[in-house]
Motif scaffolding. Structure first.
Motif, short mmCIF file in Angstrom:
data_model
loop_
_atom_site.label_atom_id
_atom_site.label_comp_id
_atom_site.label_asym_id
_atom_site.label_seq_id
_atom_site.Cartn_x
_atom_site.Cartn_y
_atom_site.Cartn_z
N SER A 205 6.32 3.47 -0.09
CA SER A 205 5.36 2.39 -0.30
C SER A 205 5.85 1.15 0.43
CB SER A 205 5.27 2.11 -1.80
OG SER A 205 4.61 0.88 -2.04
N THR A 206 4.93 0.40 0.99
CA THR A 206 5.37 -0.84 1.66
C THR A 206 5.97 -1.82 0.65
OG1 THR A 206 3.20 -1.88 1.49
CG2 THR A 206 3.64 -0.63 3.49
N HIS A 207 5.59 -1.71 -0.63
CA HIS A 207 6.18 -2.59 -1.64
C HIS A 207 7.71 -2.47 -1.67
CE1 HIS A 207 2.09 -2.06 -3.41
NE2 HIS A 207 2.24 -3.34 -3.65
N ASP A 208 8.20 -1.31 -1.32
CA ASP A 208 9.63 -1.03 -1.49
C ASP A 208 10.48 -1.41 -0.29
OD1 ASP A 208 9.30 -0.12 -4.07
OD2 ASP A 208 8.74 1.87 -3.39
N ARG B 91 9.49 -4.49 1.53
CA ARG B 91 9.04 -5.86 1.86
C ARG B 91 10.20 -6.84 2.00
NH1 ARG B 91 4.57 -7.49 -2.01
NH2 ARG B 91 6.26 -7.22 -3.47
N GLY B 92 10.22 -7.51 3.10
CA GLY B 92 11.23 -8.54 3.33
C GLY B 92 12.59 -7.98 3.74
N PHE C 67 14.75 -2.21 6.00
CA PHE C 67 14.74 -0.77 5.75
C PHE C 67 13.42 -0.11 6.15
CE2 PHE C 67 17.88 -2.56 2.89
CZ PHE C 67 18.98 -1.77 3.20
N THR D 88 0.84 -1.19 0.00
CA THR D 88 0.00 0.00 0.00
C THR D 88 0.87 1.24 0.00
OG1 THR D 88 -1.84 1.11 1.13
CG2 THR D 88 -0.18 0.12 2.54
N PHE E 47 12.74 0.42 -4.39
CA PHE E 47 13.12 -0.59 -3.39
C PHE E 47 14.63 -0.81 -3.36
CE2 PHE E 47 14.24 -4.74 -5.36
CZ PHE E 47 13.94 -4.49 -6.69
N ASN F 180 0.64 -9.43 3.35
CA ASN F 180 1.24 -10.27 4.38
C ASN F 180 2.31 -9.55 5.19
OD1 ASN F 180 -0.40 -12.32 3.74
ND2 ASN F 180 1.03 -13.27 2.30
N ARG F 181 2.99 -8.61 4.58
CA ARG F 181 4.06 -7.89 5.23
C ARG F 181 3.91 -6.40 4.95
NH1 ARG F 181 9.31 -10.41 5.93
NH2 ARG F 181 9.07 -12.68 5.95
N LEU G 143 20.02 -7.59 3.15
CA LEU G 143 19.34 -8.09 1.96
C LEU G 143 18.32 -7.07 1.46
CD1 LEU G 143 16.58 -9.46 3.40
CD2 LEU G 143 18.19 -11.34 3.69
N ALA G 144 18.26 -6.96 0.15
CA ALA G 144 17.38 -5.97 -0.48
C ALA G 144 15.93 -6.42 -0.38
CB ALA G 144 17.77 -5.78 -1.94
N PRO G 145 14.99 -5.48 -0.40
CA PRO G 145 13.57 -5.83 -0.41
C PRO G 145 13.24 -6.75 -1.59
CG PRO G 145 13.86 -3.48 -0.02
CD PRO G 145 15.20 -4.02 -0.38
N CYS G 146 12.16 -7.48 -1.44
CA CYS G 146 11.74 -8.44 -2.45
C CYS G 146 10.61 -7.80 -3.28
CB CYS G 146 11.26 -9.70 -1.75
SG CYS G 146 10.98 -11.09 -2.85
N PHE G 147 10.98 -7.30 -4.45
CA PHE G 147 10.01 -6.63 -5.31
C PHE G 147 10.17 -7.16 -6.73
CE2 PHE G 147 9.01 -3.46 -8.46
CZ PHE G 147 7.80 -2.94 -8.05
N PRO G 148 9.20 -7.45 -7.54
CA PRO G 148 7.79 -7.32 -7.16
C PRO G 148 7.37 -8.53 -6.35
CG PRO G 148 7.96 -8.09 -9.41
CD PRO G 148 9.34 -7.94 -8.93
#
Lengths: 342, 342, 342, 342
Positions: free
Chosen positions: C279-282, C284-285, C288, B200, D49, C239-240, C337-342
């Motif tokens: 954005s939470t997308h950026d 995730r996992g 940061f 989001t 990200f 989920n996250r 570790l980098a975020p998991c996108f997409p």
């Protein structure tokens, strides 16, 4: 004429779906709602999405006065259902949404469900509820057994093809993708959003899913010989919808022509133009089933894909369609609402 | 009496939603469908979920013979809409779903939308389509302007509270969570499933969202003084639904009582018991709006949460409700379908 | 030097997340894993996603020989945690991920959690685990209390602003959007995929969420006066991820400058250029946290949005960062570790 | 020794995934990033990200000075890729992630991709990048062609079974469930969240998917006779993951034993205990592939299910694994990160 309806098991998803559909039915009135574990609560407490409806409070099923009730839907778990139904008054028309009366052979029931049947006499009397193929018997039935949602999807593809012998019977494969509401409102780790969303897996692999009992019973009867299909269900991160991908040997054009003919007059079964493919997105929340046929690059192989909503055409919509027939009402009443897209 | 209906812009989500709703409307018949970019196609090609309906082919809007049409829905992008509507015959009742006729002041329109208005005379004539508050004017209107979906949600919370002066006007905050279909069928990277799902973000932060034009216009008129709210929309990974969380100063019980009274007779607005909270899950696919009020632990602060479906109550359902009024039909016709849960 | 690590409560999401992170940590070795309800199982049975790792079997925590263990993570439910931790050997460094040692005042603990604290002495000793603000104390601590995930997100926004007094303290509003894994692996109807996906709702509205205890404790201490924020969490179908939208009075540029300065050297906190929105997308996992500041059209109002992953920076990543400090290791080890996108 | 790396096509999902993986690689340094349509932008603008990484700005590939570069990843669309690669300096090691060098036969390439190949000489030289089966050739290759993500998944199941002739070759069926990121960042209506989420559909039904070219080439070579499989991909509402369900004739235990033996020493391929079934949830974001084998109730039929992440093991992870081999580095460097669950 308004028919008076009771629902036992109104606090699960299929019970809620019945209420959603009946909400706009012109000739049905909800007279009683039972959910023993939530007796005393209002529907607005259990299902806030139905709060605009004026509905009776939840009671236990034993509290219902069935004398004025025309038809009762039973949306209970299997095994519980046969115990309750065997105690209901005999004047009552019943549509059962559980697995309890789908299999006509007590031995088959025990094999797939693990317990002896508690109402063997009623089991014999029950009519299998796949409307398009049992319509006349359903009209006259006292007890109709709703089919499994996966079983319905597979049969919409295969029944006409087996009846007309346009496909081989030895190598039929059904690969199903099933939404999570098929598992009901049960609390299991693998049904949590955190474990379901964004992924998929097969389950009951290798011929262990109970709906195979229905396939075996129905396909063998149609074929006049034992037919055993391979069937693998998969859980997908969606709330409603089943997509069945069926691999058969046979001429794809003949397969298509057979399905077009079989469903020519049916209000809810849509056979797409040859080569088109359905999507569960296009049937969500509706009683429609879309079927598409494509030929493979390998001669003599066809792929048939069917999509329906497990809670509607696969369960509560089918149940309502059958109830309409049993009560002498318009078969499509309450069922013509368009799918909810996007 | 069956009314003949045209839809211009039938290939977008709001056009499709109109068709979904009208499918079960007893007194409307779709006489013409226009979508200039997809003229010549059938609805089944553009929206396979509507393939069971017997509908006219898509044409360009210029091809429509409006002589027999009673009412036309325009579901075009803003700017295009005013250009098309200004050329439609004057006998025609029109419900516009775009942003073009929401703001009465040409200067305000130009400020928020960046271009001078091309049909200033019609802009004056248009009635603002928030049914519950403009019902009488809508009944007599020739042109009704559908509200913004965010604007509708915020106003359902705030209009009665501002009218009755039970809250402060200086510190109103609206934090909205909006489903993606509100952005329409436009092809943008951030609307791809791969970029939207599972996360989001806020957008148009800081008071730049165009629906603020509607809030300013309506709230200032109600208050008799300039009212400026803070409004931050967020995109959530869902297809339908807006949840508005509104923070105000005022007595929470008075806020609740005001809303209960304001919506007492309304068929689609449900004010929940004090302390309960709505969910977009419970209004999905329906024309209902649920509103909940809670007091904060800080004295004199209240939180109001409202949920509606942006495509239905926030757009096409509202449009149909208004069309029913304009045509003298039952206001709720075609709109009583229950939400689709789960 | 390799440090020997134990995890108690390894069968929940935060335990699994610790294992995911430590899997690539150069200086940690998992010596023991406890999960009393699943003792005897392998991690591959409980969490198949970790099956490639060579890990000890699950045991009960009582079975662990702590003599060779350097540090123990406790990922137990609150209340259970304090009972277990009070029985662990005193040489052991402990990072607790539960709520049990976050509040320093026993009365505050009892108010928010409903039971008297069972280890009041240890409660006094515990260091609050918000790494960036308690780094030196954490380095020397024996027991570090992981913060609430919502509490962390809100504090990353507000701590520097309160310390530097660049915002008003009387009208702070935190509107949070929270992913479902924050609720853990608990079996509740509202956490089922069928009830969560495709929608959103507020919960604990009105100042009843327990993480307010942390806000009150920390913000009042920083301000030197009682500070009470309004805080409303919302569940979103992801989920996250937590997205916090914070509304304050103050100069937006000063707010931005304060945050830029506060986090200048921090490896995990990224303050975006003024006017950009996270954005939470950026995240995730990842460990940061992204923070964005925007001014409102209303003078003197600023909006700050922060995004982090509740399981990583909000919980297990924070715990590992603190453990690194306590063990004298590189603070960022296992966490880049980098975020998991997409 | 640190190797200098360039990526051409860095603004798509596979380019981003390479950057995510290389971020923690001990022996690689990103020396240049090209994305012609976004040249001049920073990675933080294109992929926020990755904003914590210190990376070069995006340039056009023509601007790159390749003199100091050891290896170049090409993550371009097919057809563009062959045009660019044919112009790169010949000292450069290249891992191509497009479809351009997967098929060795120019006629097969033209049949499946519709255009004559523009670099036929290089096509002959290219080594097929399925690491576990071409490891030695990859070590010595100058140009390695990444496989299709679906093609990789199917081959992990079938290569050992065809080589060892433990299954029939005439009735192999592969039913794949594929996440949407496999379609890349392309703007298509059916990839919008509003049209993808909450449903599923088959596509390229009937043997028209291009990855069949790879299956035909590889399986026929292994079998020493023409092998044609049936392959139907389905789009599921998830961002990462492929689940392949494979139906074969053969003894299930022999199938399992063959796979266990084939992958005994492999770091990334996990064959589950007989009868267990993998899930895409358990490989998300990682380079692992999980494979499960089950026997059917029908004698002589086996079902094999494989799960991998299309962006990692199916594409960028595979590419990095191959690059490690080509550069003489540890094959698993940068690739041991655990899956991201939940």
């Amino acid at each position: 004429m308004t028919c008076k309806i009771a629902i036992i098991g109104a606090s699960g998803y299929t019970g809620a779906e019945l209420l959603r559909l009946i909400a706009t039915h012109p000739d049905m009135e909800i007279a009683a709602l039972a959910a023993n574990s939530k007796a005393g609560q209002t529907i607005a407490q259990v299902f806030p999405f139905l709060r605009h409806l004026d509905l009776p409070k939840l009671v236990t099923w034993e509290e219902i006065d069935f004398s004025g009730i025309d038809l009762c839907f039973c949306a209970l778990p299997h095994k519980t259902s046969q115990e309750v139904i065997s105690k209901l008054p005999t004047h009552l028309k019943i549509v059962d949404l559980s697995a309890d009366f789908r299999l006509r052979d007590p031995a088959a029931y025990e094999k797939w469900y693990g317990n002896p049947h508690a109402a063997v006499e009623m089991q014999k009397e029950a009519v299998y509820g796949l409307t398009e193929f049992y319509r006349d018997a359903i009209r006259d039935a006292r007890l109709v057994a709703g089919t499994g949602c996966n079983a319905a999807t597979g049969q919409y593809i295969l029944r006409p093809l087996i009846s007309d012998k346009v496909i081989g019977f030895k190598d039929i494969i059904l690969d199903l993708k099933c939404a999570v509401s098929g598992a009901g409102r049960s609390l299991k780790e693998n049904l949590l959003h955190a474990e379901m969303s964004e992924g998929t897996n097969a389950y009951a692999v290798g011929g262990t899913h109970r709906h195979l009992g229905e396939f075996d019973q129905e396909f063998s009867a149609l074929a006049g010989e034992e037919v055993r299909v391979q069937f693998t269900p998969h859980l997908i991160p969606a709330n409603r919808g089943i997509l069945a991908t069926c691999y058969v040997s046979g001429d794809a054009q003949a397969v298509h022509a057979t399905l077009v003919k079989a469903y020519a007059g049916e209000p809810f079964i849509e056979v797409l133009p040859f080569g088109e493919t359905p999507s569960t997105h296009d049937v969500r929340g509706s009683n429609f089933c879309h079927i598409g046929v494509t030929g493979d690059r390998i001669d003599g192989r066809a792929i048939i894909v069917a999509a329906l909503d497990n809670l509607t055409k696969g369960s509560s919509g089918q149940a309502l369609q059958n109830a309409n027939l049993m009560l002498g009402l318009d078969e499509t009443a309450g069922l013509m609402l368009a799918p909810c897209f996007p």
